[in-house]
Design an enzyme around this catalytic site. Structure first.
Site, PDB file in Angstrom:
ATOM      1  CB  CYS A 122      43.460 -22.706  23.389  1.00 59.64           C
ATOM      2  SG  CYS A 122      43.223 -22.855  25.168  1.00 59.64           S
ATOM      3  CB  CYS A 141      40.053 -22.162  28.794  1.00 55.76           C
ATOM      4  SG  CYS A 141      40.322 -21.409  27.192  1.00 55.76           S
ATOM      5  CB  CYS A 209      11.495  -2.042  14.405  1.00 55.70           C
ATOM      6  SG  CYS A 209      12.239  -0.712  13.444  1.00 55.70           S
ATOM      7  CB  CYS A 214      15.804  -1.102  14.970  1.00 59.36           C
ATOM      8  SG  CYS A 214      14.621  -0.528  16.215  1.00 59.36           S
ATOM      9  CB  CYS A 250      -2.105  -5.342   3.474  1.00 57.23           C
ATOM     10  SG  CYS A 250      -2.008  -4.559   5.082  1.00 57.23           S
ATOM     11  CB  CYS A 283       2.662 -13.001 -24.783  1.00 60.06           C
ATOM     12  SG  CYS A 283       2.215 -14.740 -24.859  1.00 60.06           S
ATOM     13  CB  CYS A 296      13.250 -12.524 -36.752  1.00 53.31           C
ATOM     14  SG  CYS A 296      12.465 -14.126 -36.687  1.00 53.31           S
ATOM     15  CB  CYS A 306       4.124 -17.917 -21.358  1.00 55.16           C
ATOM     16  SG  CYS A 306       3.167 -17.765 -22.857  1.00 55.16           S
TER      17      CYS A 306
HETATM   18 ZN   LIG Z   1      -0.088  -3.231   5.165  1.00 55.81          ZN
HETATM   19 ZN   LIG Z   2      40.994 -22.894  25.574  1.00 53.41          ZN
HETATM   20 ZN   LIG Z   3      13.036   0.619  15.114  1.00 51.64          ZN
HETATM   21 ZN   LIG Z   4       3.380 -15.534 -23.071  1.00 53.48          ZN
END
Ligand SMILES: [Zn+2]
Ligand SMILES: [Zn+2]
Ligand SMILES: [Zn+2]
Ligand SMILES: [Zn+2]
Ligand SMILES: [Zn+2]
Ligand SMILES: [Zn+2]
Length: 499
Positions: A122, A141, A209, A214, A250, A283, A296, A306
């Site tokens: 500065c 500073c 989380c 959070c 999952c 396809c 067409c 593809c």
């Molecule tokens: Zn899961």
């Molecule tokens: Zn400074």
């Molecule tokens: Zn949370």
């Molecule tokens: Zn295809």
């Protein structure tokens, strides 16, 4: 629960290098804890201090090194004992404070010699005791340091290590100094979040989380696909980090997400689904849905991978049709029949998928109105207090009922994914009965909660018992459905089919 700190000691840190897929378990007691950013910091500090007791480096330097080694303390120590500490620092583009400490402490003498020094950021003469610098003697500073650090923390993604404010200097500023120089709580919190991030992410027993802003993390004893709820109310599956997807695993959720992303499903509703079934073909090569958008018959698969060119009429490769004009003269009835029947097989699959998908989307849509329902129920609660002279405590059942409704809807939504991937078995009939019961229960509760109070002639006792009864029933039906699926997982009733 108090033992959690001991159970999840730093020695438990394992790398999440293998992407194992934890199956949902019926474990009656799934122990987890929600950690604050301070508690995470403490766990991390313990890990850093273990290294510090052996190697005299700053906390920030050790943290940076540990991140480099994915928080494998053993690996880091091996490298440090191997010898060349400075080479290791050079590898990650930083300078060890030890190497600088050996040099002359010119900064100290400068600080002793003058009462005011010019801050080179500065350009203001500043009292010596308001200046700050690391062992490298780059004094600025405190205001400039604060500004420099704030910019680094707030604008840059990965501030594992903040280096000295001098542009050519790679010396790391330590955590304690950073936190001393910053007063703003928001910036401090962000810094703590960023510095603990890799610690949490490399530890398979910890998970952030996902709610933005959070600063809590879940800590478990064993990694399982189990719902965990944060102090902020966010509920996720610990196994994969997605929103709680009971009753499916999952892996199933991942399959479903891939499938619906591939079908561009966000813009498809029930009506368009029917349109697709009549106006599109798959396809012949990769089964991507192709839409006929003109006269067409020369079709090109829209999948970038593809790009197969084929004829809309006979589904044969376009290369057999001549180059410039549509010339479908290679008509081969058997071949066409073959292709057509394989298409209708695909059609059946698509229709089946659309059946489950539209129901899934329906519940997802309803869940999006969750917040609106919450606020309308809030105003209803005020009305009830006035109308029936009920106390605030006495109307809380309404709010709890909304929570129940939402969690039941969410479960119901995922039952359609479960059904889609399952082959018909005797147990599937029981599942479908459970699904139907839960569906009915959810609709009833939903009606009670959305009903306009002015139209209701019932007395307060009646409303209260209706809602309570209905939401208890929902919860019971939800539990019965989940328990049945879990039991099936254990006893291998389900025949999952991924085509
Ligand atoms: Zn899961
Ligand atoms: Zn400074
Ligand atoms: Zn949370
Ligand atoms: Zn295809
Ligand atoms: Zn420096
Ligand atoms: Zn053709």
């Amino acid at each position: 629960m108090e033992d959690m700190d001991d159970i999840i000691s730093d020695s438990d840190i394992e790398m999440s290098l293998t992407s194992e897929d934890p199956k949902p378990k019926t474990a009656p007691e799934f122990v987890y804890k929600v950690l604050s950013i301070e508690e995470i910091g403490t766990q991390m500090k313990r890990c850093i201090d273990d290294i510090k007791s052996v190697v005299p480096l700053s906390s920030a330097a050790i943290r940076t090194l540990l991140k480099h080694f994915k928080w494998d303390k053993q690996k880091l120590l091996e490298r440090l004992f191997d010898g060349d500490e400075e080479k290791l620092f050079r590898e990650i583009g930083l300078v060890s404070d030890n190497s600088v400490a050996k040099e002359s402490k010119a900064g100290d003498s400068k600080r002793r010699r003058y009462s005011e020094i010019l801050c080179l950021i500065c350009y203001l003469d500043t009292k010596t005791d308001s200046m700050f610098g690391l062992d490298c003697d780059h004094l600025y500073c405190r205001q400039c340091w604060t500004q420099y650090l704030t910019t680094k923390i707030m604008s840059e993604g990965d501030v594992m290590a903040i280096t000295c404010a001098h542009s050519d200097c790679k010396l790391i500023i330590d955590d304690e100094d950073v936190l001393k120089l910053i007063a703003d709580e928001l910036v401090k919190a962000k810094y703590q979040r960023l510095t603990t991030n890799s610690f949490v992410e490399s530890n398979r027993l910890l998970r952030w989380c996902p709610r933005p802003d959070c600063l809590h993390a879940f800590s478990v004893v064993s990694k399982e696909a189990h719902p965990v709820t944060c102090v902020c109310g966010t509920q996720i599956c610990f196994g994969c980090g997605e929103a709680n997807h009971e009753p499916i695993g999952c892996h199933l959720l991942r399959e479903w997400n891939i499938k619906s992303a591939g079908n561009n499903s966000e813009r498809i509703d029930g009506k368009t689904a029917n349109w697709i079934i009549t106006n599109t073909k798959e396809c012949p090569k990769c089964r991507t849905t192709i839409e006929k958008n003109g006269g067409c018959n020369h079709m090109t698969c829209r999948s970038i991978k593809c790009k197969y060119e084929f004829c809309w009429v006979c589904l044969d490769s376009w290369s057999t049709h001549g180059t410039s004009y549509y010339n479908c003269n290679l008509y081969n009835e058997n071949k066409v029949k073959d292709k057509k029947s394989s298409q209708s097989e695909g059609r059946k699959c698509l229709e089946r998928y659309m059946f489950y998908w539209t129901r899934f989307m329906n519940h997802q849509q309803s869940l999006r109105f969750e917040n609106e329902l919450k606020s309308s129920v809030k105003s209803k609660m005020t009305q009830m207090q006035d109308r029936y002279h009920m106390t605030w405590v006495e109307v809380q059942f309404m709010e709890r009922a909304v929570e129940v409704l939402c969690s039941c809807r969410q479960t119901l939504m995922f039952t359609y994914v479960f059904a889609f991937y399952n082959e018909r078995t005797q147990q599937m009939n029981i599942f479908e009965d459970n699904q139907r019961d839960l569906q009915k229960a959810v609709e009833t509760l939903s009606e009670y909660l959305e009903r306009d109070e002015k139209d209701a002639n019932d007395d307060n006792h009646c409303i209260r018992s209706q809602v309570l009864h209905s939401s208890n029933y929902c919860q019971n039906r939800r539990k019965a459905l989940i328990d049945h699926i879990m039991e099936g997982n254990e006893k291998e009733w389900w025949k999952y089919n991924f085509e």
